[in-house]
Design an enzyme around this catalytic site. Sequence first.
Site, PDB file in Angstrom:
ATOM      1  N   TRP A 149       0.811  -1.224  -0.107  1.00  0.00           N
ATOM      2  CA  TRP A 149      -0.017   0.066  -0.052  1.00  0.00           C
ATOM      3  C   TRP A 149       0.911   1.327  -0.045  1.00  0.00           C
ATOM      4  O   TRP A 149       0.498   2.343  -0.652  1.00  0.00           O
ATOM      5  CB  TRP A 149      -1.035  -0.155   1.242  1.00  0.00           C
ATOM      6  CG  TRP A 149      -1.834   1.179   1.341  1.00  0.00           C
ATOM      7  CD1 TRP A 149      -2.985   1.144   0.568  1.00  0.00           C
ATOM      8  CD2 TRP A 149      -1.315   2.558   2.051  1.00  0.00           C
ATOM      9  NE1 TRP A 149      -3.688   2.443   0.932  1.00  0.00           N
ATOM     10  CE2 TRP A 149      -2.831   3.315   1.753  1.00  0.00           C
ATOM     11  CE3 TRP A 149      -0.558   3.037   2.786  1.00  0.00           C
ATOM     12  CZ2 TRP A 149      -2.655   4.563   2.355  1.00  0.00           C
ATOM     13  CZ3 TRP A 149      -0.566   4.179   2.987  1.00  0.00           C
ATOM     14  CH2 TRP A 149      -1.753   4.836   2.962  1.00  0.00           C
ATOM     15  N   HIS A 150       2.099   1.016   0.796  1.00  0.00           N
ATOM     16  CA  HIS A 150       2.935   2.390   0.643  1.00  0.00           C
ATOM     17  C   HIS A 150       3.644   2.554  -0.696  1.00  0.00           C
ATOM     18  O   HIS A 150       4.161   3.665  -0.684  1.00  0.00           O
ATOM     19  CB  HIS A 150       4.105   2.261   1.955  1.00  0.00           C
ATOM     20  CG  HIS A 150       3.186   2.483   3.357  1.00  0.00           C
ATOM     21  ND1 HIS A 150       2.479   1.162   3.875  1.00  0.00           N
ATOM     22  CD2 HIS A 150       3.165   3.591   3.979  1.00  0.00           C
ATOM     23  CE1 HIS A 150       2.140   1.882   4.956  1.00  0.00           C
ATOM     24  NE2 HIS A 150       2.320   3.292   5.024  1.00  0.00           N
ATOM     25  N   GLY A 151       3.902   1.633  -1.439  1.00  0.00           N
ATOM     26  CA  GLY A 151       4.623   1.801  -2.566  1.00  0.00           C
ATOM     27  C   GLY A 151       4.917   0.605  -3.417  1.00  0.00           C
ATOM     28  O   GLY A 151       4.765  -0.538  -2.817  1.00  0.00           O
TER      29      GLY A 151
ATOM     30  N   PHE B 281       1.958   8.071  -1.496  1.00  0.00           N
ATOM     31  CA  PHE B 281       0.994   6.925  -1.305  1.00  0.00           C
ATOM     32  C   PHE B 281      -0.330   6.873  -1.914  1.00  0.00           C
ATOM     33  O   PHE B 281      -1.041   6.096  -1.696  1.00  0.00           O
ATOM     34  CB  PHE B 281       1.096   6.557   0.107  1.00  0.00           C
ATOM     35  CG  PHE B 281       2.515   6.438   0.913  1.00  0.00           C
ATOM     36  CD1 PHE B 281       3.673   5.687  -0.045  1.00  0.00           C
ATOM     37  CD2 PHE B 281       2.801   7.339   1.879  1.00  0.00           C
ATOM     38  CE1 PHE B 281       4.847   5.931   0.475  1.00  0.00           C
ATOM     39  CE2 PHE B 281       4.014   7.142   2.351  1.00  0.00           C
ATOM     40  CZ  PHE B 281       5.147   6.510   1.540  1.00  0.00           C
TER      41      PHE B 281
END
Lengths: 466, 397
Positions: free
Chosen positions: A319-321, A466
């Site tokens: 989700w963060h990258g 994000f």
Amino acid sequence: MLFSSLTFLFAFLPATLVLYFLAKDKYKNYILLIASLIFYAWGEPKYIILMILSIIFNYFVALLISKNRKKLCRKMFLILAIVINIGALVIFKYLDFGVSNLNIIFGFNLEKPGLVLPIGISFYTFQILSYVIDVYRKKVKVQKNIFTLGTYIALFPQLIAGPIVRYSSIEKQLKERKHSFVGFCDGFRRFIVGFIKKVLIANNVAILADVVFNEPRDVALTPIIIIVSLVAYTLQIYYDFSGYSDMAIGLGKIFGFDFDENFNYPYSATSITDFWRRWHISLTTWFRDYLYIPLGGNRCSKIKWVRNFFIVWLLTGLWHGASWNFVLWGLFYAIILLTEKQFLGKFIAKLPKALAWIYTFVIVNIGWLIFRVNGLHDLKYIANSFVHPVGETSTFVLDHFSLMPQLFFVVIGLIFMFPITKILFKKIREKTWGRMALDVVLVGLFVIGIFALISNSYNPFIYFRF
Amino acid sequence: MNNRICNRFFGVLLLAVFVFGMTTFVKTEDTISKKENRALNQFEHFTLENFFNGDFQNNFESAISDQFLFSEKIRTHYLKAVSNLPIFGIDKIFCENNYLVTVGRDNIARGIFNCGGNIIYKPHGRTDEEEKVFASNINKYNRINRLIDTYYYFVNDASVMDFSKNQKMVNYPEELVNKLKGNYHFDYLKWDNLDEYFNYFYKTDHHWNYKGSYQGLKDIIKLLGRNEDIQPTGIFTNHEEYFGSHARILNNYDYPEEFEYYQFDLPLHKTYINGEEKVYNHYKEYETHNYEYNRDKDNYYGYVYGGDYGEVIFDYNQPSKENLLIFSNSYSNPIAEVLAQLYNQTYNIDLRYYKSAFGVDFDFDNYIKEHNISKVLFILNPPYVTIDKSNQGLKEE
């Protein structure tokens, strides 16, 4: 548009506030919706269409879920909503990553689409999903007014970097909310606190972190340099993100919304389990409620529980990258948390608080190292430099002497990551003069922050990507 | 009741901040920052095109920053305050007998020696972009070499040397000699170490001082094949504190020096600046203190010697002598007027400003014909050969 920009402070916000408070209550949501779309379009003019389509699609799909009485149909519409929303996220955020991995694994020569990531897509996709899923679960009533739903999805205070506000938490406020001068002032105080965190602390410590992490091969790397720059990054990501959340919560308050807290002094945690109860609370609870528990949570066999754990943390990382270091970061925490839950937790609980804090802070810093590096090759290089230093610390200091005053902000950041303001200001707040004095300090720091914006061009928000 | 007082008080403070900030949109727009030596961003007109490509938004933020009430002073004081923050003794641990780097915006960080308070360039080589421009400029010079007798005088500045290792980052004289072709003559200002450098340059300014420029003048006269000996009649300073370009850019006023220059007896002559007859230098004003002093802004080097213009013609009216064309930047300021006494007419061209002064690019071929130029002198330094604008209008081979 950034909250910590002069455009927002002196053009967008005053104009929105004037129009909002002059408008009759029944028009306030329209003002907020239009302002939010302008706010979004300011940064992403072309993707405003995507935002509007997303509002229209999710409005109708939620209506279909709500009105259909057949469970199978409802489920089909829910799956459609999940596929479309997650699909958009995958296309914009993960397609390049997928293509480059296919090229590496299978030797293909596929061209990367190179799509620009719509700002805040990860946040608003999760917000939309919470709405649609909650409609399906009959936890919330479907929103029949498309403009009200649009206001929820596009609401500018939390649109681009959270917190992930669930529809259920502001359902009533979207329909009817109270405005007061007290709420307005408290909201502004909270906004200013976030602004100071972002502009005066995060932006300044970021300069130290970036020198090492942007191009680690261009600088001397010794253990002390790595530690200082890593701590700087650890502080940067906290003050940046929690500062943004404070600003979002404050703005929400000004407009009559109560958003849930997103941070609770995470760096004062004394275990990693404790840390994740305090860090990005809206994301961890989202994953808990919409993924971990539906997968069976911990009310299943041990193997399934471990599987659920890894799925959640793998996806938290992703989700963060779209990069392997984010995957590794997620798995790193899955392993640490599993270890704590199984045996280490009891041992840590018996440790003196200071030792438990050191353990936690070290692990969190290692986590941020994995998170920050530009790819696994840099991670390997920096880890290797920790054991076999490259160059001299003095060379680094001399070459980057202009950055040394930023160490002052590292020290400030380290002090204020603990809840000392709560303790310090509690007594002062009891007196009228004390509160007025604190307001003077707060506004004074706000002014210094504005001066910093005028003086510095360095002002990116980390959580934008994000 | 108490709460109400606190909130009203807070409200008044907030209102004051916002009203102050919003004056940006009602006040007259400023156009230049003298202190930062740059054009200020101004508000663009809104069009759908510039909004959708993001230019309007980017410009809007820059314009607010630049047009904010007292923005120049705010920047000055904020950067100064940051540079004075405690650094916990790091300078004492790491920097004794070594050089430090002062605080500035990232792209203009410079080195500062703790020996005598000299502020100098942080050493650097050439970037990829500069490599390209350098190659292109060499082509331009080689075209001129084929057309006319050309003389190059190169002034190395501190950026070419890493004094902590006494190591040259780039050897421009050697490179130029290897790359220039055709009918040319070359020389350069010679210095090899810190002491020699300090002898020729200001402590806080990037230019050569009176000794350096006089050495340059002597070298150039020799380079041009002449044997005249132009002697100064004295050295002058009015003892006002001088803070050079590095000090002004870095907002560091800890190391004052005095501006000194050699005085010369110049024969009577006329000077034309961008076509108008004017006096070039301001020696008289400086000597009689007949100017308004501003520590933060005063660029004595430019002001006293004369400064930079697209075209300056020094006419000594000696028809029996040749006409000389000089291409240079501010390095010619102290010497062009003095050197010109050896020629009939001397045309000093700064290509950075030529187009803005005359509205057209410099046309070399026509210019040398029209003004009967027989010799061309380039006074170069590292930025001159690596920045495209310095050679704007010259054509490549």
